[in-house]
Design a protein around this motif. Sequence first.
Motif, short mmCIF file in Angstrom:
data_model
loop_
_atom_site.label_atom_id
_atom_site.label_comp_id
_atom_site.label_asym_id
_atom_site.label_seq_id
_atom_site.Cartn_x
_atom_site.Cartn_y
_atom_site.Cartn_z
N LEU A 45 0.93 -1.26 0.01
CA LEU A 45 0.03 0.13 0.05
C LEU A 45 0.84 1.28 0.17
N MET A 46 1.96 1.43 0.74
CA MET A 46 2.76 2.57 0.80
C MET A 46 4.21 2.26 1.24
N LYS A 47 5.07 3.00 0.78
CA LYS A 47 6.31 3.11 1.03
C LYS A 47 6.84 4.49 1.29
N LEU A 58 7.29 9.61 -0.36
CA LEU A 58 6.07 8.79 -0.36
C LEU A 58 5.52 8.12 -1.49
N GLN A 59 5.52 6.87 -1.74
CA GLN A 59 4.88 6.13 -2.79
C GLN A 59 3.65 5.36 -2.21
N TYR A 60 2.38 5.80 -2.66
CA TYR A 60 1.43 5.00 -2.09
C TYR A 60 0.50 4.46 -3.39
N ARG A 61 -0.21 3.39 -3.10
CA ARG A 61 -1.19 2.90 -4.29
C ARG A 61 -2.42 3.56 -4.08
N CYS A 62 -3.15 3.89 -5.03
CA CYS A 62 -4.40 4.47 -5.08
C CYS A 62 -5.54 3.56 -5.26
#
Length: 217
Positions: A45-47, A58-62
């Motif tokens: 979900l998120m890094k 931040l890298q997040y899946r939408c």
Amino acid sequence: MIIHTFNVVAIRCPSCGRLEFRGFSLFDFGGDRMWQIDCSCGTPLMKMEKKKGRTFCLQYRCGMCDGLHLMRLTHGELWARRLLTLTCRETELDVGFIGPREKVQRAVQRHDRSLVEAARDLGYDDFFEEPEIMYQLLSLIYQKAEEGRVRCGCGNENIEVEIFPGHLKLRCQVCRAEKTLPALTYTDLEQVEELQEIRLPGRIRQRTRRRRQKTRV
């Protein structure tokens, strides 16, 4: 001066729809470590990674477009006592929140309420067996949650709501206890309305102490 080093993330999984709550600390980023959230179903979900110059990437899946979005925050922005909103770059809708626990919980409740209103506007009546009862029940649940009257027996107040055509399922994010609320008749609605508190059947886990056995010499 008090320096705050703990925040909470709430983000919904695009695969299973589950809302994940996770806490993280400034100390999770020591030694160039990367902090990551995976859903209970296994979906990343998120890094979050600390970069040079006291910035965080931040890298997040939408949950709206199922894509990956990037966001950069300064040290002050991430650890201030303000609520940060994660949005979908395509739809501009909110998909998650970062901040102090109380503010994140209130934001999630307001967001869920707005989704109920959006579902009504978008014509989800065909999905529900009794649309008017379902809409009223959802509004009632969110009202009780805002007042702190929806909780689990284990002590957790982060309760997930899963919507079905004829009922709601409440699920505890900590112990996974569940409670089903039917939404077919006005009697179902009245029974929930009369409840002082909606409590899931979870139990507080008690730590058992091991007794030391004395051995004879």
